[in-house]
Write an enzyme that holds these catalytic residues in place. Structure first.
Site, PDB file in Angstrom:
ATOM      1  N   GLY A   1      -8.340 -51.209  -4.547  1.00  0.00           N
ATOM      2  CA  GLY A   1      -8.176 -51.643  -3.168  1.00  0.00           C
ATOM      3  C   GLY A   1      -6.756 -52.150  -2.981  1.00  0.00           C
TER       4      GLY A   1
ATOM      5  N   GLN B   1       0.004 -56.774   0.955  1.00  0.00           N
ATOM      6  CA  GLN B   1       0.384 -56.694  -0.457  1.00  0.00           C
ATOM      7  C   GLN B   1       1.609 -55.827  -0.691  1.00  0.00           C
ATOM      8  OE1 GLN B   1      -3.863 -55.739  -1.775  1.00  0.00           O
ATOM      9  NE2 GLN B   1      -3.066 -56.853  -3.518  1.00  0.00           N
TER      10      GLN B   1
ATOM     11  N   CYS C   1      -6.761 -59.186  -8.961  1.00  0.00           N
ATOM     12  CA  CYS C   1      -6.016 -58.757  -7.780  1.00  0.00           C
ATOM     13  C   CYS C   1      -4.656 -58.220  -8.205  1.00  0.00           C
ATOM     14  CB  CYS C   1      -5.835 -59.958  -6.843  1.00  0.00           C
ATOM     15  SG  CYS C   1      -4.868 -59.595  -5.372  1.00  0.00           S
ATOM     16  N   LEU C   2      -4.243 -57.122  -7.608  1.00  0.00           N
ATOM     17  CA  LEU C   2      -2.938 -56.544  -7.947  1.00  0.00           C
ATOM     18  C   LEU C   2      -1.803 -57.511  -7.642  1.00  0.00           C
ATOM     19  CD1 LEU C   2      -3.501 -52.924  -6.583  1.00  0.00           C
ATOM     20  CD2 LEU C   2      -3.463 -53.631  -8.983  1.00  0.00           C
TER      21      LEU C   2
ATOM     22  N   HIS D   1     -12.751 -58.602  -0.174  1.00  0.00           N
ATOM     23  CA  HIS D   1     -11.498 -59.033  -0.819  1.00  0.00           C
ATOM     24  C   HIS D   1     -10.289 -58.583   0.013  1.00  0.00           C
ATOM     25  CE1 HIS D   1      -9.031 -59.642  -4.670  1.00  0.00           C
ATOM     26  NE2 HIS D   1      -8.192 -58.969  -3.899  1.00  0.00           N
ATOM     27  N   GLU D   2     -10.309 -57.327   0.468  1.00  0.00           N
ATOM     28  CA  GLU D   2      -9.161 -56.792   1.224  1.00  0.00           C
ATOM     29  C   GLU D   2      -9.036 -57.428   2.608  1.00  0.00           C
ATOM     30  OE1 GLU D   2      -7.060 -55.362  -0.454  1.00  0.00           O
ATOM     31  OE2 GLU D   2      -8.354 -54.779  -2.110  1.00  0.00           O
TER      32      GLU D   2
ATOM     33  N   HIS E   1      -7.309 -60.527   2.345  1.00  0.00           N
ATOM     34  CA  HIS E   1      -5.850 -60.326   2.273  1.00  0.00           C
ATOM     35  C   HIS E   1      -5.254 -60.241   3.682  1.00  0.00           C
ATOM     36  CE1 HIS E   1      -4.579 -59.866  -1.874  1.00  0.00           C
ATOM     37  NE2 HIS E   1      -5.517 -58.972  -2.140  1.00  0.00           N
TER      38      HIS E   1
HETATM   39 NI    NI Z   1      -6.209 -58.378  -4.027  1.00  0.00          NI
END
Ligand code: NI
Length: 165
Positions: free
Chosen positions: A48, A53, A95-96, A137-138, A141
């Protein structure tokens, strides 16, 4: 094109992203941005990725939707959770944008999300599987919220025990 992924504590990760206007969606540069985000997500082994991000304060996200049977990534524009289950699950997440950390987060088990697809057409998604977790989660963000804000427990780990979202 692979884009750089911003990491915590970059302040751009903390800004509420802006809604996309309908007329922006068909523009080639926006379509390219969705392709670049997809490529970036796969290159980072993520499942995702949200606009903030990669430094784009737009309400857009890419999610790996293996539930549909193919590996076609889902691109959602202006996603909104329209209903959620009472039942919750404890989700282990990475998370990235937060390398090396993993946390346990309480999420709704199932959700319904309304959004526009990459052509600007309305779309409704129901999931009570991994996609439900990815989307929660997204969408966090997009509101400037990171999983470490909600996690009941955060651990530092160098190895990747779960896919990052
Ligand atoms: Ni994330």
């Amino acid at each position: 094109m692979i884009l750089p992924i911003l990491t915590e504590p970059n302040p751009l990760l903390r800004v509420r992203a802006k809604e996309m206007e309908a007329e922006q969606i068909q523009r080639p540069e926006f379509q390219k941005l969705l392709d670049d985000m997809t490529e970036t997500m796969y290159a980072a082994n993520g499942i995702g990725l949200a606009g903030p991000q990669i430094g784009q304060s737009k309400r857009i996200l890419i999610a790996e939707s293996s539930e549909s049977g193919d590996r076609k990534p889902l691109a959602l524009i202006n996603p909104m959770i329209s209903s959620k289950s009472w039942r919750k699950v404890m989700s282990e997440e990475g998370c990235l944008s937060i390398p090396g950390k993993w946390g346990v987060v309480k999420r709704h088990r199932g959700i319904t999300v309304r959004a526009l697809d990459r052509q600007g057409k309305p779309l409704t998604i129901n999931s009570d599987k991994l996609l439900a977790i990815i989307l929660q989660h997204e969408i966090d963000h997009l509101d400037g919220i990171l999983f470490i804000d909600k996690a009941v427990r955060v651990e530092e780990m160098s190895e990747r025990v779960r896919p990052r979202i």
